[in-house]
Motif scaffolding. Structure first.
Motif, mmCIF file in Angstrom:
data_model
loop_
_atom_site.group_PDB
_atom_site.id
_atom_site.type_symbol
_atom_site.label_atom_id
_atom_site.label_comp_id
_atom_site.label_asym_id
_atom_site.label_seq_id
_atom_site.Cartn_x
_atom_site.Cartn_y
_atom_site.Cartn_z
ATOM 1 N N GLY A 147 0.821 -1.207 0.000
ATOM 2 C CA GLY A 147 0.000 0.000 0.000
ATOM 3 C C GLY A 147 0.858 1.260 0.000
ATOM 4 O O GLY A 147 0.531 2.246 -0.665
ATOM 5 N N GLY A 151 0.373 3.220 -3.196
ATOM 6 C CA GLY A 151 -0.408 4.398 -2.820
ATOM 7 C C GLY A 151 0.186 5.686 -3.341
ATOM 8 O O GLY A 151 -0.535 6.571 -3.810
ATOM 9 N N GLU A 156 -2.394 8.490 -3.917
ATOM 10 C CA GLU A 156 -3.242 8.332 -2.751
ATOM 11 C C GLU A 156 -2.517 8.697 -1.464
ATOM 12 O O GLU A 156 -3.142 8.838 -0.415
ATOM 13 N N TRP A 160 -5.340 6.221 1.986
ATOM 14 C CA TRP A 160 -6.058 4.961 1.838
ATOM 15 C C TRP A 160 -6.216 4.228 3.165
ATOM 16 O O TRP A 160 -7.105 3.401 3.320
ATOM 17 N N ARG A 161 -5.365 4.538 4.151
ATOM 18 C CA ARG A 161 -5.461 3.856 5.441
ATOM 19 C C ARG A 161 -6.751 4.217 6.180
ATOM 20 O O ARG A 161 -7.179 3.490 7.079
ATOM 21 N N ARG A 166 -9.946 0.237 0.949
ATOM 22 C CA ARG A 166 -8.604 0.400 0.380
ATOM 23 C C ARG A 166 -7.563 -0.296 1.257
ATOM 24 O O ARG A 166 -6.640 -0.941 0.752
ATOM 25 N N TYR A 170 -5.127 -3.320 -0.067
ATOM 26 C CA TYR A 170 -3.670 -3.278 0.010
ATOM 27 C C TYR A 170 -3.132 -4.369 0.931
ATOM 28 O O TYR A 170 -2.007 -4.850 0.747
ATOM 29 N N SER A 223 -5.384 -4.549 -6.049
ATOM 30 C CA SER A 223 -5.464 -3.349 -5.218
ATOM 31 C C SER A 223 -5.993 -2.128 -5.966
ATOM 32 O O SER A 223 -6.012 -1.021 -5.421
#
Length: 239
Positions: A147, A151, A156, A160-161, A166, A170, A223
């Protein structure tokens, strides 16, 4: 234009990138014109693949033909040097060939120290185990490393966390790369302990860059952000 701050105002210190940002920014994952991942360029192109795979293959080939560890080691090291010289002659970057040569030298040193040809592959086991452990830890602490890499490529950042879907995607993508390293160990360690040097060398070549590239490509597809308004379909992943 005067860029000094007004009198009495302290200059703002530059914001240092976080560890996550540094990892993402250092990712060397190439993209094609459509925004998808360019797997061949990511693994160093055809030349990069040859520099990674051929020395190990030559090692096991020479050893199989001569049963002489010294000749096998010299052949592998010599080929690594040849790749370095070709890079110099073409005035191209030496990073990949230099790192490859260092890896060959480490493997050769381990094998020469033990006197057993199979120990040429021990550093690879340690590297695969280290990557596998690091990737798994990143998943468990909810900072999946894939990720962080993908990301930033997708602009991103680490936002995304905050999105469960998402983060989950990931996490799955990172598990895919975990599977690559786990499969290498599961297949190759039994060969190592049963002293199947030739089979181990062939497996190492086939399960090196080609397997990693396939895993990276699949992780990229899995992903991908879902299309707004509906869940991803197999057709979405294939596009």
């Amino acid at each position: 234009m005067n860029e000094n701050p007004p009198a009495g105002e302290q200059p703002r210190p530059e914001k240092k990138p976080s560890l996550a940002e540094a990892i993402g920014a250092s990712a060397k994952v190439a993209q094609n014109a459509d925004g998808g991942i360019d797997v061949l360029s990511t693994v160093g192109g055809v030349r990069g693949i040859l520099e990674t795979v051929v020395p190990g293959f030559v090692f096991v080939l020479v050893y199989a033909l001569t049963n002489e560890l010294s000749w096998a080691l010299l052949s592998s090291i010599g080929l690594g040097v040849v790749f370095m010289v070709l890079r110099l002659l073409n005035k191209s970057t030496l990073v990949q060939s230099a790192s490859g040569l260092v890896g060959i030298l480490i493997c050769a040193l381990v094998a020469r120290t033990s006197g057993n040809a199979r120990d040429y592959y021990v550093p690879g086991f340690l590297i695969s185990g280290g990557y596998l452990l690091g990737l798994m830890i990143s998943i468990f602490v909810k900072w999946p490393l894939i990720g962080l890499l993908f990301g930033f490529i997708r602009n991103e950042g680490v936002a995304w966390r905050q999105q469960p879907d998402r983060l989950r995607r990931y996490g799955i993508a990172t598990w895919i790369i975990c599977a690559v390293f786990a499969l290498r160990l599961a297949v190759q360690l039994p060969m190592y302990f049963t002293d199947q040097v030739v089979s181990l060398g062939i497996a190492r070549a086939l399960m090196g860059v080609p397997l990693y590239a396939a895993g990276l490509w699949f992780a990229w597809l899995v992903s991908r952000p879902a299309t707004a308004g509906h869940a991803p379909t197999p057709e979405d992943l294939a596009s």
